[in-house]
Motif scaffolding. Structure first.
Motif, PDB file in Angstrom:
ATOM      1  N   ILE A  53      42.789  36.498  33.852  1.00 65.71           N
ATOM      2  CA  ILE A  53      42.851  35.819  32.750  1.00 65.71           C
ATOM      3  C   ILE A  53      42.000  35.201  31.725  1.00 65.71           C
ATOM      4  O   ILE A  53      42.244  35.658  30.295  1.00 65.71           O
ATOM      5  N   ILE A  54      40.523  35.739  31.261  1.00 67.09           N
ATOM      6  CA  ILE A  54      40.140  36.554  30.604  1.00 67.09           C
ATOM      7  C   ILE A  54      39.432  37.723  30.527  1.00 67.09           C
ATOM      8  O   ILE A  54      39.635  38.148  31.344  1.00 67.09           O
ATOM      9  N   GLU A  55      39.098  38.143  29.068  1.00 66.73           N
ATOM     10  CA  GLU A  55      38.654  39.343  29.283  1.00 66.73           C
ATOM     11  C   GLU A  55      37.222  38.999  29.617  1.00 66.73           C
ATOM     12  O   GLU A  55      36.486  38.691  29.122  1.00 66.73           O
ATOM     13  N   TYR A  56      36.536  40.778  29.866  1.00 69.84           N
ATOM     14  CA  TYR A  56      34.753  40.287  29.480  1.00 69.84           C
ATOM     15  C   TYR A  56      34.072  41.428  29.338  1.00 69.84           C
ATOM     16  O   TYR A  56      35.106  41.728  28.092  1.00 69.84           O
ATOM     17  N   ASP A  57      33.047  41.057  28.493  1.00 72.84           N
ATOM     18  CA  ASP A  57      31.942  41.750  27.362  1.00 72.84           C
ATOM     19  C   ASP A  57      31.610  43.141  27.596  1.00 72.84           C
ATOM     20  O   ASP A  57      32.430  43.906  27.265  1.00 72.84           O
ATOM     21  N   SER A  58      30.717  43.366  28.868  1.00 70.36           N
ATOM     22  CA  SER A  58      30.548  45.001  29.640  1.00 70.36           C
ATOM     23  C   SER A  58      30.256  44.307  30.681  1.00 70.36           C
ATOM     24  O   SER A  58      30.212  43.665  31.341  1.00 70.36           O
ATOM     25  N   GLY A  59      30.464  45.708  31.110  1.00 69.67           N
ATOM     26  CA  GLY A  59      29.966  45.862  32.779  1.00 69.67           C
ATOM     27  C   GLY A  59      31.582  46.751  33.490  1.00 69.67           C
ATOM     28  O   GLY A  59      32.640  47.245  32.454  1.00 69.67           O
ATOM     29  N   SER A  60      31.988  46.805  34.653  1.00 67.07           N
ATOM     30  CA  SER A  60      32.863  46.644  35.797  1.00 67.07           C
ATOM     31  C   SER A  60      33.456  46.431  36.528  1.00 67.07           C
ATOM     32  O   SER A  60      32.089  45.792  36.982  1.00 67.07           O
ATOM     33  N   VAL A  61      34.591  46.304  36.356  1.00 68.72           N
ATOM     34  CA  VAL A  61      34.429  45.233  37.459  1.00 68.72           C
ATOM     35  C   VAL A  61      35.774  46.214  37.948  1.00 68.72           C
ATOM     36  O   VAL A  61      37.085  46.575  37.323  1.00 68.72           O
ATOM     37  N   ASP A  62      35.944  46.946  39.273  1.00 69.82           N
ATOM     38  CA  ASP A  62      37.435  47.157  40.406  1.00 69.82           C
ATOM     39  C   ASP A  62      37.714  46.183  41.236  1.00 69.82           C
ATOM     40  O   ASP A  62      37.252  46.056  42.139  1.00 69.82           O
ATOM     41  N   VAL A  63      39.081  46.239  41.494  1.00 67.62           N
ATOM     42  CA  VAL A  63      39.664  44.754  42.650  1.00 67.62           C
ATOM     43  C   VAL A  63      40.175  45.539  42.904  1.00 67.62           C
ATOM     44  O   VAL A  63      41.213  46.359  42.472  1.00 67.62           O
ATOM     45  N   LEU A  64      39.932  45.899  43.994  1.00 65.12           N
ATOM     46  CA  LEU A  64      40.889  46.082  45.330  1.00 65.12           C
ATOM     47  C   LEU A  64      41.348  48.445  44.997  1.00 65.12           C
ATOM     48  O   LEU A  64      42.354  48.648  45.708  1.00 65.12           O
TER      49      LEU A  64
END
Lengths: 306, 381
Positions: A53-64
């Motif tokens: 729903i919203i964007e993030y500024d930095s980092g990494s997100v791995d979903v499934l």
């Protein structure tokens, strides 16, 4: 165990305010993961990032197994999101609401009808399929709110404070449903500020405060690591802070005192002895069971609901 | 797109306010105005008089007034002359004709015969009409006197007729294909005005979706933002088409409204729907709150109606107002509808009207698209 979610160094800012500050945690597949924290801690922001729903500024997100930045569309078909607000159309029936959400996931015809029947049964509202949402109680609305996120058989279900303001019957129904989903191998992320709900449902947790993760991991390990030994005593004659040989920090709770101690039995013995000497009427004297409330208190120095 | 389209239509049809603003209110206005103006066309202007002369000549004069189509005479014998003049001063009577004693004798003897005409100083259409009628009748007396003088001097009837003939003749030609009925004036005007009230439903719909958290939830689904916009927009277009069909059908079946060339009417209705909902999209994404949106809609609806010639005929608007009126979509819609209904125009004649309406709609959608991303991103807050 495989990771359903892997978040590394996640940062999200709203203008000058940092909502999530270098957040990292992972969620095991098939587990129920509790995201804990007071209001405004950053729980909902984290959930909205996970659902795209919203964007993030930095980092990494791995979903499934998918990267959130580049494979958002793949993730959306596999994730069910239940927002904190009841997002249903009040003037439509439960059935028509569910049909709308099912169609958004591309489910059609007989398959859609079957899925609607299934989720209505799951949330125990089959008899109310054709009733308008504006005739439902708060608890019934919450259950349909969850049902709408289950139509496409998600592998990951994200629930943002799903039990706010509901009756005990609906709460128990939702708990039963979450346990059944977990049994079916669905990963559940459960956000709340009710410690007892997390203790009852979750295997793993992350505690967020002011946008930072202050504790994370297996629930029992966190309790062992951060919970302090304490004794609770309540007496009308005990108006001042009591001091005993083994006692550490003493704090007021309800009408009594929580006495942190390195020697539980020694402290109980001291209290009993003193009460007998002074002829004090002790109403309650008990060992404080380690819980997340005390963990949060010991980590932040404030109560979760402050 | 289809799930959003169907959902929004279901909600719109269950909303009582939608029916009230889009169907019930315009129908009520049509019925009210039709009953007022429909009966007004059959009513006569009453000329109040006092005949103090009471001779055959004065009676003939009164009879002449009564014989004119659209006028009738009334005499009040229960009150005095002064009382009736006082009524004019008080505004209870607009005019009074007094035929003084000696009117008949003066006329017969060739002396000056006076008629007294009392009136209010306020400009009133009925008073001006009565005054014009009196002037006309007095002129006919003068003509009669000239004719008698000419006959006395030995002129023949043919010669008199040639002398009395006016050098200028007014030839009245009605260029309308047929007579314009009250319904043909009212129904298109009301329809065009109330079509723009759909903007209020649009603003409410979009703001509610954002504030309830629904927009955020929809963003978590695989639905594309473009599908959402198209679904919402098309449901409002269909709503306006249904509204227009209901109002034109009401006019046709209740007031025998002649719709004229049906394909041309359908083309205007569709382009009007695109125009109103396109502007509605722009306003929905421009405003920050529902109240702000409703205020802006009132300006669009009322301003457009006044300057577009929906309330009073466009021709009698001041020239600066007419210039602004050309910038109003309401003007082009109303003119197009009346061209088809009254002047028998087909689709080829109203192409400019359709083009202007579509241009307004496209401009609205363009503005909406510029603001749409901002609206979608606001879902997160």
């Amino acid at each position: 165990m495989n990771k359903a979610i892997d978040i590394k160094n996640l940062v999200k800012r709203y203008d000058s305010k940092t909502a999530l500050d270098d957040v990292s945690f992972s969620v095991s597949s098939g587990s129920c993961f509790g995201l804990l924290g007071p209001n405004g801690a950053g729980k909902s922001t984290a959930m909205k990032i996970l659902t795209g729903i919203i964007e993030y500024d930095s980092g990494s997100v791995d979903v499934l197994g998918f990267d959130l930045k580049s494979q958002k569309d793949d993730i959306r078909t596999l994730v069910g999101y239940v927002p904190q607000e009841i997002t249903l159309y009040e003037k439509l029936s439960a059935y028509n609401n569910l049909r709308f959400f099912g169609e958004l996931y591309g489910i059609k015809g007989r398959e859609l009808k079957k899925r609607i029947d299934d989720v209505l049964e799951q949330v125990g509202l089959t008899d109310h399929a054709n009733s308008l949402i504006n005739t439902f109680s708060g608890g019934m609305k919450r259950r349909i709110n969850i049902a709408a996120a289950l139509l496409h058989k998600p592998r990951l279900l994200i629930l943002d404070e799903p039990t706010v303001g509901i009756d005990p019957q609906s709460r128990n129904h939702i708990f039963g449903m979450i346990r059944a989903l977990k049994k079916d191998g669905i990963t559940v992320i459960y956000s709340t500020h009710y410690m007892e709900e997390v203790e009852s449902l979750c295997d793993e947790i992350a505690i967020i405060d002011h946008g930072r993760v202050i504790a994370k991991g297996d629930l029992n390990k966190i309790l062992d690591k951060h919970a302090v030994n304490a004794v609770y005593v309540e007496s009308e004659q005990m108006s001042k802070i009591p001091v005993f040989e083994y006692s550490g920090k003493v704090s007021k709770k309800d009408r009594g005192w929580v006495i942190e101690t390195s020697n539980i039995l020694g402290t109980i013995q001291d209290i009993t002895k003193k009460a007998m000497e002074l002829n004090m009427a002790v109403k309650e004297l008990e060992i404080v069971r380690p819980n997340l409330e005390t963990v949060f208190l010991s980590l932040t120095g404030t109560s979760l609901r402050d | 797109m289809l799930p959003v389209f169907r959902k929004e239509l279901q909600i719109l049809f269950k909303e009582k306010g939608t029916f009230f603003w889009l169907i019930i209110l315009p129908v009520a206005f049509i019925v009210l105005y039709a009953s007022v103006f429909g009966s007004a066309s059959n009513s006569n202007i009453t000329i109040h008089y006092i005949d103090q002369d009471n001779t055959a000549v004065s009676k003939q004069f009164v009879q002449t007034l009564s014989n004119v189509k659209g006028f009738e005479t009334a005499v009040d014998t229960s009150t005095t002359r002064d009382d009736q003049i006082e009524k004019i001063r008080n505004g209870k009577l607009s005019s009074l004709v007094i035929i003084p004693k000696g009117f008949g004798d003066n006329l017969k003897s060739g002396d000056k015969a006076n008629i007294e005409f009392y009136r209010t100083s306020v400009t009133d259409q009925t008073v001006e009409s009565a005054k014009a009628l009196l002037d006309n009748i007095i002129n006919s007396y003068r003509e009669g006197k000239i004719k008698s003088t000419l006959a006395f001097s030995g002129k023949s009837d043919v010669q008199i007729q040639q002398i009395m003939a006016s050098p200028v003749v007014l030839k009245e030609v009605n260029e309308d294909v047929k007579n314009v009925t009250v319904a043909e004036q009212l129904v298109p005007g009301m329809m065009v005005m109330f079509v723009f009230f759909v903007i209020i439903s649009m603003i409410r719909g979009f703001i509610k979706e954002r504030e309830s958290g629904m927009l955020a939830r929809l963003r978590s689904t695989p639905m594309k933002p473009g599908d959402y916009l198209a679904g919402m927009w098309s449901s409002f277009i269909l709503t306006v088409i249904i509204q227009c069909t209901a109002l034109l059908g009401f006019g046709h079946y209740v007031y025998k409204l002649d719709l004229g060339n049906l394909p041309a009417i359908i083309a205007i209705v569709i382009s009007l729907a695109i125009c109103a909902t396109g502007i509605g999209l722009a306003i929905s994404f421009l405003v920050k709150s529902e109240n702000q949106g409703i205020a802006l809609t009132q300006i669009v609806v009322m301003g457009g109606a006044a300057l577009g010639g929906l309330w009073i005929p466009f021709d009698i608007l001041p020239s600066f107002a007419q210039k602004i009126g050309y910038l109003m979509p309401q003007y082009w819609a109303q003119k197009g509808l009346q061209d088809v209904m009254v002047r028998g125009a087909d689709i080829s004649v109203i192409v400019p009207n359709i083009a202007v309406l579509l241009l307004f709609g496209i401009a609205g959608v363009f503005i909406a698209l510029l603001r749409f991303k901002r609206y979608i991103l606001s879902a997160a807050s």
